[in-house]
Write a protein that holds these residues in place. Sequence first.
Motif, PDB file in Angstrom:
ATOM      1  N   ARG A   1       1.203  -1.254  -0.255  1.00 20.15           N
ATOM      2  CA  ARG A   1       0.150  -0.008   0.213  1.00 20.15           C
ATOM      3  C   ARG A   1       1.062   0.808   0.202  1.00 20.15           C
ATOM      4  O   ARG A   1       0.274   2.279  -0.379  1.00 20.15           O
ATOM      5  CB  ARG A   1      -0.784   0.452   1.300  1.00 20.15           C
ATOM      6  N   VAL A   2       1.739   0.836   0.984  1.00 13.57           N
ATOM      7  CA  VAL A   2       2.755   2.518   0.425  1.00 13.57           C
ATOM      8  C   VAL A   2       3.501   2.722  -0.627  1.00 13.57           C
ATOM      9  O   VAL A   2       3.236   4.016  -1.505  1.00 13.57           O
ATOM     10  CB  VAL A   2       4.091   2.269   1.666  1.00 13.57           C
TER      11      VAL A   2
ATOM     12  N   LEU B   1      11.497  15.210  -6.472  1.00 13.12           N
ATOM     13  CA  LEU B   1      11.572  14.893  -4.800  1.00 13.12           C
ATOM     14  C   LEU B   1      11.236  15.611  -3.882  1.00 13.12           C
ATOM     15  O   LEU B   1      10.715  14.889  -2.925  1.00 13.12           O
ATOM     16  CB  LEU B   1      12.685  13.825  -4.885  1.00 13.12           C
ATOM     17  N   GLU B   2      12.075  16.890  -4.268  1.00 16.76           N
ATOM     18  CA  GLU B   2      11.571  17.636  -3.234  1.00 16.76           C
ATOM     19  C   GLU B   2       9.704  17.743  -2.577  1.00 16.76           C
ATOM     20  O   GLU B   2       9.640  17.447  -1.317  1.00 16.76           O
ATOM     21  CB  GLU B   2      11.623  19.314  -3.145  1.00 16.76           C
ATOM     22  N   ARG B   3       9.491  18.053  -4.244  1.00 19.53           N
ATOM     23  CA  ARG B   3       8.011  18.142  -4.105  1.00 19.53           C
ATOM     24  C   ARG B   3       6.917  16.769  -3.061  1.00 19.53           C
ATOM     25  O   ARG B   3       5.728  17.160  -2.470  1.00 19.53           O
ATOM     26  CB  ARG B   3       7.624  18.562  -4.504  1.00 19.53           C
ATOM     27  N   LEU B   4       7.551  15.415  -3.193  1.00 21.19           N
ATOM     28  CA  LEU B   4       7.304  14.547  -2.777  1.00 21.19           C
ATOM     29  C   LEU B   4       7.217  14.362  -1.444  1.00 21.19           C
ATOM     30  O   LEU B   4       6.362  13.854  -0.847  1.00 21.19           O
ATOM     31  CB  LEU B   4       7.654  12.983  -3.281  1.00 21.19           C
ATOM     32  N   ALA B   5       8.724  14.413  -0.726  1.00 23.74           N
ATOM     33  CA  ALA B   5       8.965  14.878   0.354  1.00 23.74           C
ATOM     34  C   ALA B   5       7.811  15.466   0.823  1.00 23.74           C
ATOM     35  O   ALA B   5       7.134  14.978   2.019  1.00 23.74           O
ATOM     36  CB  ALA B   5      10.582  14.562   0.380  1.00 23.74           C
ATOM     37  N   ALA B   6       7.434  17.033   0.999  1.00 20.52           N
ATOM     38  CA  ALA B   6       6.701  17.845   1.567  1.00 20.52           C
ATOM     39  C   ALA B   6       5.064  17.296   1.358  1.00 20.52           C
ATOM     40  O   ALA B   6       4.697  17.228   2.236  1.00 20.52           O
ATOM     41  CB  ALA B   6       6.297  18.466   0.801  1.00 20.52           C
ATOM     42  N   LYS B   7       5.237  15.583   0.069  1.00 23.20           N
ATOM     43  CA  LYS B   7       3.459  15.789   0.558  1.00 23.20           C
ATOM     44  C   LYS B   7       3.355  14.774   1.027  1.00 23.20           C
ATOM     45  O   LYS B   7       2.279  14.336   1.460  1.00 23.20           O
ATOM     46  CB  LYS B   7       3.291  15.358  -1.172  1.00 23.20           C
ATOM     47  N   VAL B   8       4.095  13.427   1.238  1.00 23.42           N
ATOM     48  CA  VAL B   8       4.435  12.208   1.839  1.00 23.42           C
ATOM     49  C   VAL B   8       4.221  12.831   3.289  1.00 23.42           C
ATOM     50  O   VAL B   8       3.971  12.152   4.387  1.00 23.42           O
ATOM     51  CB  VAL B   8       4.908  10.949   1.367  1.00 23.42           C
TER      52      VAL B   8
ATOM     53  N   PHE C   1       0.229   5.157   6.821  1.00 21.85           N
ATOM     54  CA  PHE C   1       1.381   4.297   6.672  1.00 21.85           C
ATOM     55  C   PHE C   1       2.944   4.306   7.233  1.00 21.85           C
ATOM     56  O   PHE C   1       3.453   3.513   6.447  1.00 21.85           O
ATOM     57  CB  PHE C   1       0.762   3.649   5.392  1.00 21.85           C
ATOM     58  N   GLY C   2       3.160   5.144   7.858  1.00 20.93           N
ATOM     59  CA  GLY C   2       4.708   5.489   7.912  1.00 20.93           C
ATOM     60  C   GLY C   2       5.830   6.526   6.801  1.00 20.93           C
ATOM     61  O   GLY C   2       6.526   6.656   6.599  1.00 20.93           O
ATOM     62  N   LEU C   3       4.422   7.067   6.020  1.00 25.57           N
ATOM     63  CA  LEU C   3       5.569   7.518   5.370  1.00 25.57           C
ATOM     64  C   LEU C   3       6.072   8.812   5.667  1.00 25.57           C
ATOM     65  O   LEU C   3       6.524   9.318   5.132  1.00 25.57           O
ATOM     66  CB  LEU C   3       3.733   8.035   3.699  1.00 25.57           C
TER      67      LEU C   3
END
Length: 404
Positions: free
Chosen positions: A51-52, A92-99, A104-106
Amino acid sequence: MQTYGMRWVTMDNLPEAKRALAQIGSDPGGIAQMAGKGLGRAIKLEQVPLRVAHILKQEMLSVGGDAAVHRDVIINNVDATDVMLLGTVRQLERLAAKVLAQPFGLKTIGHALKQLLSALEPPKARILNCRGKELTLGERTLVMGILNVTPDSFSDGGRFNNFENAISQAERMVEEGVDIIDVGGESTRPNYAGVSAEEEWRRLEPVLKTLLERVAVPISVDTYKAGVAAKALEAGAHIINDVWGLQKDPDMARVVGDYKVPVIVMHNQNGTAYQHLMGDIFNVLRKSIELAEAHGLSGDQIIVDPGIGFGKTTEQNLEVMSRLAEFKTLGHPVLLAASRKSMIGNTLNLTVDERLEGTLATSALGVVSGVDIIRVHDVKENLRTIQMADAIVRGQRGVHYVGA
């Protein structure tokens, strides 16, 4: 045919990307937004729950990147999968901010991703305090000189087992410009049975105490025994270099923690079997880092060593050498110790006393890969090689551009 001077521009980090954009006259606000778009990164996560993995794939697509997963993820036919995040630094910076706001540990993944991206940028100069002796990290590659006070070293055949010879060699290394001297009282060559802590300290004590009085550079002691380390630190040693990464002697982490001394944690294992070479090495090093942190050490006080020549075949050593830059993502200084190792001898079919040129090649590669310290036998020759490589690699691309 008009090509308008088309060419590829090398940009490995954000400062270089910003300089390249400034050279063409981009708006400062635009530079801040665009710089990360020119830097591609591939970030691997191992054994991510299904799921992650689905969420990471979805979120990477939403920011314009992608995530590679096992082919059976789409039909939910696996419980976990490795994930390769593929995108620019900006994505990747935007991904880090979103998760960071995901379940689920994101959130943990988001924080780790931000830290990893930061570790890939050029380090700033900073001071490492070695119990009163200071080393500057981040400005140039430091050189650690090897001093084996053993009768059976693989590399120098006991040449410095004699007290006078050992002191003379150490003073010669200082004259040649060494930054650290690493003193060892027990051979760590393959298949060596080892010596007692008492015998190891008997060999070390006179040389160590004399060097601490005579030389100005920090003295490191190469030992995996807590008892030897404690005596060395009590005598005044500045660094401990543990070829078993605090994992051989259960008291070693406590000893280095009590003295708050910088420690080099090397990857090591019995045998050469790996499931995933780099992943397995990183897991062992992370355990060493956790042990050091649990006893009060942090940041630059923990120096990681990939362990060339230990628990690895020649081919595995060569792969690790080709991927040295990846060790920077652990967030700690990196030490390379490949001098005269069997990897060089096996690759070039040379005896120990003929491996200087091969060692110089590994030192130059170490500089290119961004390691912080290089441990060598031949200080003068390696220092010159490292200084030349530093002049090329640590020079900042684009700083000499003359704009209109």
